[in-house]
Structures are given as structure tokens and as C-alpha cells.
Design an enzyme around this catalytic site. Structure first.
Site: not given
Length: 279
Positions: A108, A123, A68
Site C-alpha cells: 500500500h 492517503d 492506491c
């Protein structure tokens, strides 16, 4: 323009570069299909570097993937270069973790993109359940993507992202409201890549999501969840894992990955209690 040209070539985007919702949606769908989710460097005891030049060298020029912090920091820089209003946020992962997730740190990275006054969650770095389209931050009703439906529910001053699997809504992550500092990402990245109990330190985890299907490799288990609702699962030998990394996930497999691949192939699963131990 060098970053934008290289990035667009990497993901196969040839459309307009105006900061519109249509552009955002197109990039958001192409990115997870072109740049796989993976943390193989962590298993090789190599540092995960977040400097822009390191991320670009790895994810764009070397044909690798990332997790991420790499994926969404790259996406943030691309969107900013295109003229989007982007805010980096941080979230606490709840996916498949049960009650234990309540005690996890925030590890995250996600993005909030505002277009014409409307905030959107973006995302491109959440493995096999990654969003394939931005969704509205200011709606609580279910929102469709090219794959599953998602919803964002206020939890105090935070937002809980959930996705529907079958008849159940599953928690994905809880998003803190304030923009995150680079130093906070550096600390979270160091924890994620070095903490002995981090699953990235133990397991081979690779994912690639195309418009047709989600492909996920966990240790030696390859799962394919098709957009039409069908799915399949099979367990792979070391040679099959290596082939899948190259052909399914389109990674430039290197000879020094072989010990990681062989450890993954030796995984033992306990279907009554989820994943078993890997020998």
C-alpha cells in the site's frame, strides 16, 4: 500547469494553490469524493499502469478511479507541483485481516508531507476507510477527520495507523519509515494486480467518500456509512450494481464491464464467516 489545471477541474478545487496546510486539507477532502477507489481493470485482466501519462489519462481525463498506487502517485505529483515537500512511503495492510496480516507483503502506497517542519500522513487511496484529512505523524493521540478518528502509534521504527469503529480501535496499516523507490511500487503493483489470491483479482471493490458519507461496494453489497454515525446496507442485482457504479460512484460504465458486474451480483454471503464465495 496543465496537470494542476486538469486535476483541480477533476476534483472541483478552485482555491489557492499555495503549499499550505489549508490547501492540503482541501485537496485531501475533495479527492476521494471526486475520484473513486476501484480496480475494475484488474478484474478485466488489464494491466494497471503507473506511468504518469497512463494515470492521468485514466483518473483525470477518462473519469475513472483507481487504487492506491494510481491515486497516491497522482496526489504526490500534484502536491510536488504545488511546492509541497512529499515523500512516498509503503505500508503493510492490516485492515480486517486478523493474524494473517502479519505475514503480508507491503502493498500500500502512502505519502508523508512535511509543512513547516511537521510531518503529515496523506492517503487518498485506501478504499472505504480512506483518510479525508491529513493527520500528524508526530502525534500519538487520537486525531479527528471529517469522518472517523485515527491515530498513529510507533511500532519499532514503523507507525501503525488505526481508526476507531464503535468502541474499538481497528488496525489499518503499518507504515515503513524510509521513502520508497518507484521500482518497489512497480513490484507491489504487479503482485496486487496479478497474484491469484489478491482480493482485487476476485472481488468487485469500489468506494467513494464524500463529506456526507462513505459509500462502499463489495461484490453485490452496498454499504453507506454516514458521517453522522448512521449506516445502511443492501444487496444489489446486476442492473442495480451497474446503476450504482454510474450514479453513486460516478464511473463511466462500459459494456465490457457487464460480465464483472454479473459475477459480483451472483455473490453468496455467509454472515457467520464474513464473505462467502462468489459463483
Amino acid at each position: 500547469m496543465e496537470l494542476l489545471d486538469a486535476y483541480c477541474a477533476r476534483i472541483g478545487y478552485t482555491g489557492p494553490r499555495a503549499p499550505t496546510l489549508e490547501t492540503l486539507r482541501a485537496l485531501h477532502q475533495l479527492h476521494p469524493a471526486a475520484i473513486p477507489f476501484e480496480a475494475i481493470d484488474v478484474l478485466l485482466d488489464r494491466p494497471v499502469l503507473l506511468a504518469p501519462e497512463a494515470v492521468d489519462a485514466k483518473l483525470i481525463h477518462a473519469g475513472r478511479g483507481g487504487y492506491c498506487f494510481e491515486q497516491n502517485s497522482l496526489f504526490q505529483r500534484v502536491l510536488s507541483a504545488l511546492g509541497f515537500q512529499v515523500e512516498p512511503l509503503i505500508a503493510q495492510v492490516r485492515w480486517m485481516a486478523g493474524a494473517e496480516a502479519l505475514h503480508r507483503p507491503r502493498t500500500h502506497m502512502v505519502l508523508r508531507v512535511t509543512i513547516d517542519g511537521q510531518p503529515w500522513l496523506c492517503d487518498v487511496g485506501f478504499g472505504s476507510s480512506v483518510l479525508t484529512s491529513p493527520i500528524r505523524f508526530d502525534l500519538q493521540t487520537p486525531q479527528s477527520t471529517p469522518h472517523e478518528q485515527f491515530r498513529l502509534t510507533p511500532q519499532g521504527n514503523e507507525h501503525l495507523l488505526e481508526l476507531v469503529l464503535g468502541d474499538d480501535w481497528m488496525p489499518v496499516y503499518l507504515i515503513a519509515p524510509s521513502p520508497c523507490r518507484d521500482g518497489d511500487y512497480e513490484m507491489a503493483n504487479y503482485y496486487t494486480s496479478t497474484y491469484p489470491q489478491s482480493h482485487f483479482r476476485r472481488d468487485l471493490i469500489v468506494a467513494r467518500t464524500t463529506p456526507e458519507a462513505r459509500h462502499a461496494l463489495l461484490r453485490n453489497r452496498l454499504t453507506i456509512r454516514r458521517a453522522d454515525g448512521g449506516s445502511e446496507r443492501r444487496f444489489l442485482s446486476a442492473d442495480e450494481i451497474e446503476l450504482a457504479l454510474a450514479e453513486v460512484f460516478r464511473l463511466p460504465v462500459a459494456p465490457d464491464w457487464r460480465p464483472v458486474i454479473e459475477r459480483a451480483a451472483a455473490a453468496v454471503w455467509d454472515e457467520h464467516h464474513g464473505a462467502g464465495s462468489a459463483s
